[in-house]
Design a protein around this motif. Structure first.
Motif, PDB file in Angstrom:
ATOM      1  N   PRO A 184       0.830  -1.211   0.000  1.00 11.37           N
ATOM      2  CA  PRO A 184       0.000   0.000   0.000  1.00 11.37           C
ATOM      3  C   PRO A 184       0.860   1.254   0.000  1.00 11.37           C
ATOM      4  CG  PRO A 184       0.028  -1.024   2.173  1.00 11.37           C
ATOM      5  CD  PRO A 184       0.690  -1.991   1.247  1.00 11.37           C
ATOM      6  N   ALA A 185       0.353   2.265  -0.668  1.00 11.29           N
ATOM      7  CA  ALA A 185       1.059   3.543  -0.705  1.00 11.29           C
ATOM      8  C   ALA A 185       0.874   4.252   0.635  1.00 11.29           C
ATOM      9  CB  ALA A 185       0.525   4.410  -1.839  1.00 11.29           C
ATOM     10  N   LEU A 186       1.963   4.614   1.258  1.00 15.14           N
ATOM     11  CA  LEU A 186       1.902   5.334   2.529  1.00 15.14           C
ATOM     12  C   LEU A 186       1.867   6.835   2.253  1.00 15.14           C
ATOM     13  CD1 LEU A 186       4.519   3.302   4.608  1.00 15.14           C
ATOM     14  CD2 LEU A 186       2.057   2.925   4.400  1.00 15.14           C
ATOM     15  N   PRO A 187       1.245   7.606   3.131  1.00 11.47           N
ATOM     16  CA  PRO A 187       1.168   9.052   2.898  1.00 11.47           C
ATOM     17  C   PRO A 187       2.553   9.688   2.930  1.00 11.47           C
ATOM     18  CG  PRO A 187       0.444   8.507   5.119  1.00 11.47           C
ATOM     19  CD  PRO A 187       0.598   7.208   4.399  1.00 11.47           C
ATOM     20  N   GLU A 188       2.718  10.722   2.145  1.00  9.19           N
ATOM     21  CA  GLU A 188       3.980  11.455   2.130  1.00  9.19           C
ATOM     22  C   GLU A 188       3.945  12.507   3.237  1.00  9.19           C
ATOM     23  OE1 GLU A 188       4.847  12.998  -1.703  1.00  9.19           O
ATOM     24  OE2 GLU A 188       4.786  11.036  -2.704  1.00  9.19           O
ATOM     25  N   ILE A 189       4.622  12.193   4.325  1.00  9.81           N
ATOM     26  CA  ILE A 189       4.649  13.085   5.484  1.00  9.81           C
ATOM     27  C   ILE A 189       6.062  13.631   5.637  1.00  9.81           C
ATOM     28  CG2 ILE A 189       4.180  13.285   7.955  1.00  9.81           C
ATOM     29  CD1 ILE A 189       2.427  10.796   7.735  1.00  9.81           C
ATOM     30  N   THR A 190       6.159  14.907   5.885  1.00  7.92           N
ATOM     31  CA  THR A 190       7.466  15.532   6.074  1.00  7.92           C
ATOM     32  C   THR A 190       7.540  16.142   7.474  1.00  7.92           C
ATOM     33  OG1 THR A 190       6.766  17.708   5.275  1.00  7.92           O
ATOM     34  CG2 THR A 190       7.509  16.111   3.616  1.00  7.92           C
ATOM     35  N   SER A 191       8.740  16.601   7.828  1.00  8.80           N
ATOM     36  CA  SER A 191       8.912  17.242   9.139  1.00  8.80           C
ATOM     37  C   SER A 191       8.075  18.511   9.233  1.00  8.80           C
ATOM     38  CB  SER A 191      10.391  17.568   9.367  1.00  8.80           C
ATOM     39  OG  SER A 191      10.888  18.403   8.323  1.00  8.80           O
ATOM     40  N   LEU A 283      -6.591  18.140   9.774  1.00 13.13           N
ATOM     41  CA  LEU A 283      -5.455  17.233   9.666  1.00 13.13           C
ATOM     42  C   LEU A 283      -5.906  15.826   9.298  1.00 13.13           C
ATOM     43  CD1 LEU A 283      -3.351  18.287  12.792  1.00 13.13           C
ATOM     44  CD2 LEU A 283      -3.009  18.972  10.403  1.00 13.13           C
ATOM     45  N   GLU A 284      -5.063  15.124   8.558  1.00 11.54           N
ATOM     46  CA  GLU A 284      -5.300  13.719   8.255  1.00 11.54           C
ATOM     47  C   GLU A 284      -4.517  12.860   9.243  1.00 11.54           C
ATOM     48  OE1 GLU A 284      -5.539  12.672   3.916  1.00 11.54           O
ATOM     49  OE2 GLU A 284      -4.503  14.598   3.707  1.00 11.54           O
ATOM     50  N   THR A 285      -4.959  11.615   9.406  1.00 14.62           N
ATOM     51  CA  THR A 285      -4.284  10.721  10.355  1.00 14.62           C
ATOM     52  C   THR A 285      -3.937   9.400   9.687  1.00 14.62           C
ATOM     53  OG1 THR A 285      -6.376   9.791  11.175  1.00 14.62           O
ATOM     54  CG2 THR A 285      -5.484  11.728  12.327  1.00 14.62           C
ATOM     55  N   PHE A 286      -2.906   8.780  10.207  1.00 18.92           N
ATOM     56  CA  PHE A 286      -2.455   7.491   9.691  1.00 18.92           C
ATOM     57  C   PHE A 286      -1.847   6.709  10.836  1.00 18.92           C
ATOM     58  CE2 PHE A 286      -0.007   4.535   7.054  1.00 18.92           C
ATOM     59  CZ  PHE A 286      -0.921   4.285   6.042  1.00 18.92           C
ATOM     60  N   THR A 287      -2.214   5.414  10.957  1.00 18.00           N
ATOM     61  CA  THR A 287      -1.812   4.630  12.122  1.00 18.00           C
ATOM     62  C   THR A 287      -1.012   3.381  11.739  1.00 18.00           C
ATOM     63  OG1 THR A 287      -3.748   5.369  13.375  1.00 18.00           O
ATOM     64  CG2 THR A 287      -2.657   3.350  14.138  1.00 18.00           C
ATOM     65  N   PHE A 288       0.049   3.132  12.498  1.00 23.62           N
ATOM     66  CA  PHE A 288       0.803   1.877  12.441  1.00 23.62           C
ATOM     67  C   PHE A 288       0.623   1.173  13.783  1.00 23.62           C
ATOM     68  CE2 PHE A 288       3.036   4.604   9.479  1.00 23.62           C
ATOM     69  CZ  PHE A 288       3.384   3.757   8.432  1.00 23.62           C
ATOM     70  N   SER A 289       0.329  -0.114  13.741  1.00 26.00           N
ATOM     71  CA  SER A 289       0.269  -0.918  14.959  1.00 26.00           C
ATOM     72  C   SER A 289       1.378  -1.958  14.905  1.00 26.00           C
ATOM     73  CB  SER A 289      -1.091  -1.607  15.101  1.00 26.00           C
ATOM     74  OG  SER A 289      -2.123  -0.653  15.226  1.00 26.00           O
ATOM     75  N   PHE A 290       2.142  -2.076  15.990  1.00 30.54           N
ATOM     76  CA  PHE A 290       3.271  -2.990  16.019  1.00 30.54           C
ATOM     77  C   PHE A 290       2.961  -4.170  16.939  1.00 30.54           C
ATOM     78  CE2 PHE A 290       5.058   1.338  15.455  1.00 30.54           C
ATOM     79  CZ  PHE A 290       5.457   1.185  14.129  1.00 30.54           C
ATOM     80  N   GLY A 291       3.075  -5.380  16.385  1.00 32.17           N
ATOM     81  CA  GLY A 291       2.855  -6.591  17.154  1.00 32.17           C
ATOM     82  C   GLY A 291       4.160  -7.165  17.667  1.00 32.17           C
ATOM     83  N   GLU A 292       4.244  -8.479  17.666  1.00 31.96           N
ATOM     84  CA  GLU A 292       5.439  -9.162  18.156  1.00 31.96           C
ATOM     85  C   GLU A 292       6.557  -9.123  17.120  1.00 31.96           C
ATOM     86  OE1 GLU A 292       5.782 -10.321  21.157  1.00 31.96           O
ATOM     87  OE2 GLU A 292       3.715  -9.909  21.753  1.00 31.96           O
ATOM     88  N   GLN A 293       7.763  -9.443  17.568  1.00 28.28           N
ATOM     89  CA  GLN A 293       8.859  -9.646  16.631  1.00 28.28           C
ATOM     90  C   GLN A 293       8.552 -10.862  15.773  1.00 28.28           C
ATOM     91  OE1 GLN A 293      12.619  -9.880  18.785  1.00 28.28           O
ATOM     92  NE2 GLN A 293      13.298  -8.012  17.764  1.00 28.28           N
ATOM     93  N   ALA A 294       8.967 -10.797  14.521  1.00 23.19           N
ATOM     94  CA  ALA A 294       8.767 -11.934  13.630  1.00 23.19           C
ATOM     95  C   ALA A 294       9.736 -13.057  13.993  1.00 23.19           C
ATOM     96  CB  ALA A 294       8.986 -11.495  12.185  1.00 23.19           C
ATOM     97  N   ASN A 295       9.499 -14.223  13.408  1.00 21.71           N
ATOM     98  CA  ASN A 295      10.436 -15.340  13.629  1.00 21.71           C
ATOM     99  C   ASN A 295      11.847 -14.940  13.231  1.00 21.71           C
ATOM    100  OD1 ASN A 295       8.430 -17.004  14.623  1.00 21.71           O
ATOM    101  ND2 ASN A 295       7.903 -17.805  12.599  1.00 21.71           N
ATOM    102  N   CYS A 303       0.588  -3.742  11.322  1.00 24.89           N
ATOM    103  CA  CYS A 303      -0.661  -3.507  10.593  1.00 24.89           C
ATOM    104  C   CYS A 303      -0.781  -2.011  10.319  1.00 24.89           C
ATOM    105  CB  CYS A 303      -1.869  -3.998  11.380  1.00 24.89           C
ATOM    106  SG  CYS A 303      -2.079  -5.799  11.386  1.00 24.89           S
ATOM    107  N   VAL A 304      -1.475  -1.679   9.246  1.00 27.98           N
ATOM    108  CA  VAL A 304      -1.598  -0.288   8.827  1.00 27.98           C
ATOM    109  C   VAL A 304      -3.069   0.112   8.829  1.00 27.98           C
ATOM    110  CG1 VAL A 304      -1.195   1.359   6.979  1.00 27.98           C
ATOM    111  CG2 VAL A 304       0.481  -0.442   7.417  1.00 27.98           C
ATOM    112  N   GLY A 305      -3.398   1.160   9.572  1.00 29.58           N
ATOM    113  CA  GLY A 305      -4.769   1.654   9.607  1.00 29.58           C
ATOM    114  C   GLY A 305      -5.730   0.588  10.101  1.00 29.58           C
ATOM    115  N   GLU A 306      -6.893   0.481   9.442  1.00 34.34           N
ATOM    116  CA  GLU A 306      -7.906  -0.502   9.802  1.00 34.34           C
ATOM    117  C   GLU A 306      -7.698  -1.835   9.094  1.00 34.34           C
ATOM    118  OE1 GLU A 306     -10.195   0.031  12.144  1.00 34.34           O
ATOM    119  OE2 GLU A 306      -9.298   2.010  12.460  1.00 34.34           O
ATOM    120  N   ASP A 307      -6.737  -1.881   8.191  1.00 28.11           N
ATOM    121  CA  ASP A 307      -6.474  -3.104   7.426  1.00 28.11           C
ATOM    122  C   ASP A 307      -5.813  -4.146   8.327  1.00 28.11           C
ATOM    123  OD1 ASP A 307      -5.987  -4.991   5.493  1.00 28.11           O
ATOM    124  OD2 ASP A 307      -4.394  -3.859   4.489  1.00 28.11           O
TER     125      ASP A 307
END
Length: 338
Positions: A184-191, A283-295, A303-307
């Motif tokens: 998926p294309a991620l939003p272009e966010i700058t400082s 403002l627009e919002t975008f979310t990353f959710s971080f789970g466990e470390q992979a094998n 996961c990204v957003g609601e997906d």
């Protein structure tokens, strides 16, 4: 005769009136349906369909089989899940390579030259490609040559001989399906456009949400302040990390709930929501959710957003985010204990 001529105009008028009455008496409640001719696919789609030699490709490597086909829009799709965002380039190139495929030499089998000598008695893989006219190409894959540049194959069920083919086109057969995904294309966010970073962590089974705002210090570095004015100055790379997040590849498309649980998304290690844009009031919002470390601990499940699709992100690239989440959860835990 003159009387007949006098009556002709009257008859004509009567015929016109009769036709008008008949027309008005028709049931006009049912519209006349004009059947439009099907012009077929658009020119650019038709060009793909006309020039693509194969329209259906199935191959199996070991116990894993993949099936691809061209749809009516001239796009290659994965038949197991037609919604899968397939990167078509590899399969399109495979279709072209198969059309241009020619063997270098043949090796007839005999009492002294056996299929098993070339790995063809128990092939490690197979491929069937169907043309638009219904004819097919069938290949069984045997051993590679000593120098690794060619492979022994059986074509179209002919078990009388082995054929020797160059094998550079076979690389695509070893690519896992999820590595063929268009990420998926991620939003272009700058400082300049990032205005808020919301970190969500879990402390004692309770979500702790902390909003942070970037602040430019006099020395030009970026610090972060909470909504109640607490300054955090120990995360100099946080801004670059937040705006530079990238996905490496897909780990699981449409995962089951069990898979989500195993990968840690029932209670993510951290969730990062970026609020960004030019208009501070919208403002627009975008979310990353971080789970466990992979094998493979080089990566972490994300996961990204609601997906619910599970992706992999490099662990090293989000270290500062995880440290921040851990620090905030420690602060929250300490505050609760007081």
């Amino acid at each position: 005769m003159s009387q007949l001529r006098k009556r002709m105009p009257i008859v004509a008028v009567l015929l016109v009136l009769a036709g008008l009455v008949y027309t008005l008496s028709l049931d006009t409640s049912t519209p006349v349906v004009i059947v439009e001719e099907d012009d077929g696919p658009a020119p650019e789609v038709q060009a793909v369909l006309d020039t693509t030699p194969y329209h259906d490709i199935t191959y199996t490597v070991g116990s894993i089989g993949l099936h691809f086909a061209l749809n009516e829009e001239g796009r290659w799709i994965w038949q197991d899940d037609v919604s899968f965002p397939l990167d078509e380039q590899g399969i399109a190139q495979l279709a072209q390579d198969l059309e241009e495929l020619s063997y270098l030499r043949s090796i007839p089998f005999s009492d002294d030259v056996l299929m098993a000598d070339y790995g063809l008695e128990e092939p490690w893989g197979s491929l069937t490609a169907m043309r638009q006219d219904g004819t097919t190409l069938e290949l069984l894959f045997g051993d590679a040559s000593a120098d690794g540049t060619t492979n022994y194959m059986i074509k179209d069920g002919d078990v009388e001989k082995a054929l020797v083919y160059e094998n550079s086109w076979m690389d695509v057969l070893s690519i896992p399906i999820y590595d063929m995904m268009v990420l998926p294309a991620l939003p272009e966010i700058t400082s300049e456009t990032l205005h808020r970073l919301v970190v969500t962590t879990t402390v004692d089974d309770q979500e702790v949400v902390t909003a942070l705002y970037p602040v430019c210090l006099t020395d030009g570095t970026i610090a972060w302040t909470t909504a109640d004015g607490v300054m955090l100055e120990n995360y100099p790379t946080l801004l670059d990390t937040a705006v530079g997040l990238t996905l490496e590849r897909c780990f699981s498309y449409r995962p089951s709930q069990e898979a989500l649980t195993i990968c840690g998304f029932d209670s993510p290690v951290a969730s990062i929501t970026l609020s960004y844009g030019e208009d501070l009031d919208n403002l627009e919002t975008f979310t990353f959710s971080f789970g466990e470390q992979a094998n493979d601990t080089t990566y972490r499940y994300t996961c990204v957003g609601e997906d619910t699709t599970i992706y992999l992100v490099e662990e090293a690239s989000i270290t500062v985010l995880l440290e921040l989440a851990q620090g905030l959860s420690t602060i929250a835990s300490t505050a609760d204990s007081q």
